[in-house]
Write a protein that holds these residues in place. Structure first.
Motif, PDB file in Angstrom:
ATOM      1  N   LEU A  50     -64.208  28.689 -66.384  1.00  0.00           N
ATOM      2  CA  LEU A  50     -64.338  27.874 -65.180  1.00  0.00           C
ATOM      3  C   LEU A  50     -63.992  26.413 -65.466  1.00  0.00           C
ATOM      4  CD1 LEU A  50     -67.593  29.327 -63.573  1.00  0.00           C
ATOM      5  CD2 LEU A  50     -65.221  29.891 -63.061  1.00  0.00           C
ATOM      6  N   ALA A  51     -64.396  25.923 -66.617  1.00  0.00           N
ATOM      7  CA  ALA A  51     -64.055  24.543 -66.969  1.00  0.00           C
ATOM      8  C   ALA A  51     -62.546  24.369 -67.060  1.00  0.00           C
ATOM      9  CB  ALA A  51     -64.722  24.167 -68.290  1.00  0.00           C
ATOM     10  N   GLY A  52     -61.871  25.352 -67.612  1.00  0.00           N
ATOM     11  CA  GLY A  52     -60.414  25.291 -67.697  1.00  0.00           C
ATOM     12  C   GLY A  52     -59.757  25.356 -66.330  1.00  0.00           C
ATOM     13  N   ILE A  53     -60.309  26.172 -65.438  1.00  0.00           N
ATOM     14  CA  ILE A  53     -59.762  26.265 -64.079  1.00  0.00           C
ATOM     15  C   ILE A  53     -59.841  24.914 -63.388  1.00  0.00           C
ATOM     16  CG2 ILE A  53     -60.224  27.200 -61.773  1.00  0.00           C
ATOM     17  CD1 ILE A  53     -61.017  29.831 -63.146  1.00  0.00           C
ATOM     18  N   ALA A  54     -60.982  24.252 -63.478  1.00  0.00           N
ATOM     19  CA  ALA A  54     -61.158  22.957 -62.826  1.00  0.00           C
ATOM     20  C   ALA A  54     -60.186  21.920 -63.377  1.00  0.00           C
ATOM     21  CB  ALA A  54     -62.598  22.484 -62.999  1.00  0.00           C
ATOM     22  N   GLU A  55     -60.058  21.863 -64.692  1.00  0.00           N
ATOM     23  CA  GLU A  55     -59.173  20.866 -65.307  1.00  0.00           C
ATOM     24  C   GLU A  55     -57.725  21.099 -64.891  1.00  0.00           C
ATOM     25  OE1 GLU A  55     -57.735  19.330 -69.735  1.00  0.00           O
ATOM     26  OE2 GLU A  55     -59.331  20.825 -69.545  1.00  0.00           O
ATOM     27  N   ARG A  56     -57.278  22.353 -64.921  1.00  0.00           N
ATOM     28  CA  ARG A  56     -55.877  22.628 -64.595  1.00  0.00           C
ATOM     29  C   ARG A  56     -55.592  22.474 -63.099  1.00  0.00           C
ATOM     30  NH1 ARG A  56     -56.984  26.547 -68.608  1.00  0.00           N
ATOM     31  NH2 ARG A  56     -57.461  28.118 -67.028  1.00  0.00           N
TER      32      ARG A  56
END
Length: 371
Positions: A246-252
């Protein structure tokens, strides 16, 4: 290929998973995960909407309403469902006066959707695509499940139908490709042993579909959404915890997706929330786990839980849905004919018609003080 009984299970699971996720997530839409935890601990059941206007436990919102409208429009005219869908949206608007928190019989409809419906009212239905807004939101994805279920065995036609249907309300290719991603994930779940959701084959499928969508609409290519899917699939290979994904989804979503404002994994932007629903379904081992996980993340809880519930329901089937969820859902028992029509690909008007059903459910929404 699924047998008829198994197909019924998956279709019923998909539609009920969507409505249950929507109904469970709607009361806490816009809350943070911390606020939900403070109020409920872990929210794993349906609750009444804590608002100035009482709504019964188990009532779905605009997510479920619009998904059922898509289903009914397809049954009415599979070759050109956009017009009956547009007509039904206006009928639902005109069937009741506009009140606080509602738009006719529409419950919780957003600003862009209301603009589209008003445009339909003013300009008519000759060109159903003339009323779309430049939105990259997740509304096209939240109602796409019936399209995936109907054109389940013809992927090329499925892509065309998703694009046509999504373009009624969305002109941004990211919102349209978000709907394609969820539809194609549901379609690939309708096999005897569904593969994992997030695979390289899936990301390649989305990239091809995104290119075809741009061509179909006469647009310049926009590969931002497929890039997000590819990055998500790559991350999933090495991630063991949903929180990391989820953290990666938000950043990208902020860097690759071109979000117009600061977004989180649970925001209404298709480049974040659709991918979050896909990731939740990929990590989950049951329909209940997918829905409960989505609801407790906060943010756009009803839409993400509806998308994750639809996909998980298609993967695990109707019999995997907990009895409590079915007992609490207002729509339980109302969808039998619609499910049978989708399974048999039978055209014709659905009974009871959606305006009648929504009027019946709307009558339960009365002013009542919260205690």
């Amino acid at each position: 290929m699924l047998g008829s009984e198994t197909l019924w299970e998956r279709v019923a699971g998909c539609l009920h998973g969507l409505l249950i996720g929507d109904a469970m997530g709607w009361p806490v839409e816009g809350w943070t995960a911390a606020q939900i935890a403070t109020e409920f601990g872990r929210l794993d059941r349906m609750v009444a909407a804590p608002s100035h206007r009482w709504r019964p436990i188990g009532l779905h919102s605009d997510d479920g309403q619009q998904a059922l409208a898509v289903l009914d429009a397809i049954c009415a005219d599979p070759e050109q469902p956009e017009r009956p869908f547009a007509e039904l949206m206006v009928k639902l608007r005109d069937a009741a006066p506009q009140r606080a928190g509602r738009f006719g019989l529409h419950r919780g409809a957003g600003r862009n959707f209301r603009h589209t419906v008003r445009s339909m009212q003013a300009m008519g239905f000759e060109d159903p695509h003339a009323h779309a807004t430049p939105s990259a939101g997740n509304a096209a994805a939240m109602r796409v499940a019936p399209v995936a279920l109907w054109w389940r065995d013809v992927p090329a036609k499925l892509t065309r139908r998703v694009v046509q249907r999504s373009a009624v309300t969305h002109s941004d290719l990211r919102g349209i490709t978000g709907a394609l991603a969820l539809a194609l994930a549901i379609e690939q779940a309708l096999v005897p042993k569904p593969p994992p959701v997030l695979t390289h084959r899936f990301s390649e499928t989305i990239a091809r579909a995104e290119t075809r969508a741009a061509e179909q609409l006469g647009r310049s290519p926009d590969t931002r959404f497929s890039q997000l899917v590819t990055a998500l699939v790559d991350q999933r290979r090495y991630a063991y915890h949903l929180e990391d994904v989820l953290a990666g989804i938000a950043e990208r979503a902020r860097t690759i997706g071109g979000a117009a404002h600061e977004v989180e994994a649970t925001s209404g932007f298709a480049g974040s929330s659709v991918l979050t629903a896909l990731a939740i379904a990929d990590f989950s081992t049951s329909v209940e786990e997918a829905i409960v996980t989505a609801v407790n993340l906060g943010g756009d809880t009803d839409t993400i839980a509806a998308m994750a519930g639809a996909l998980a329901g298609a993967r695990f089937g109707f019999s995997a849905i907990p009895t409590r969820g079915l007992d609490d859902l207002c729509a339980t028992g109302s969808l039998v004919e619609r499910i049978e029509k989708v399974v048999a690909l039978e055209t014709g008007e659905c009974r009871p018609d959606l305006v009648t059903l929504e009027t019946r459910w709307d009558d339960q929404c009365v002013d009542r003080p919260l205690t």
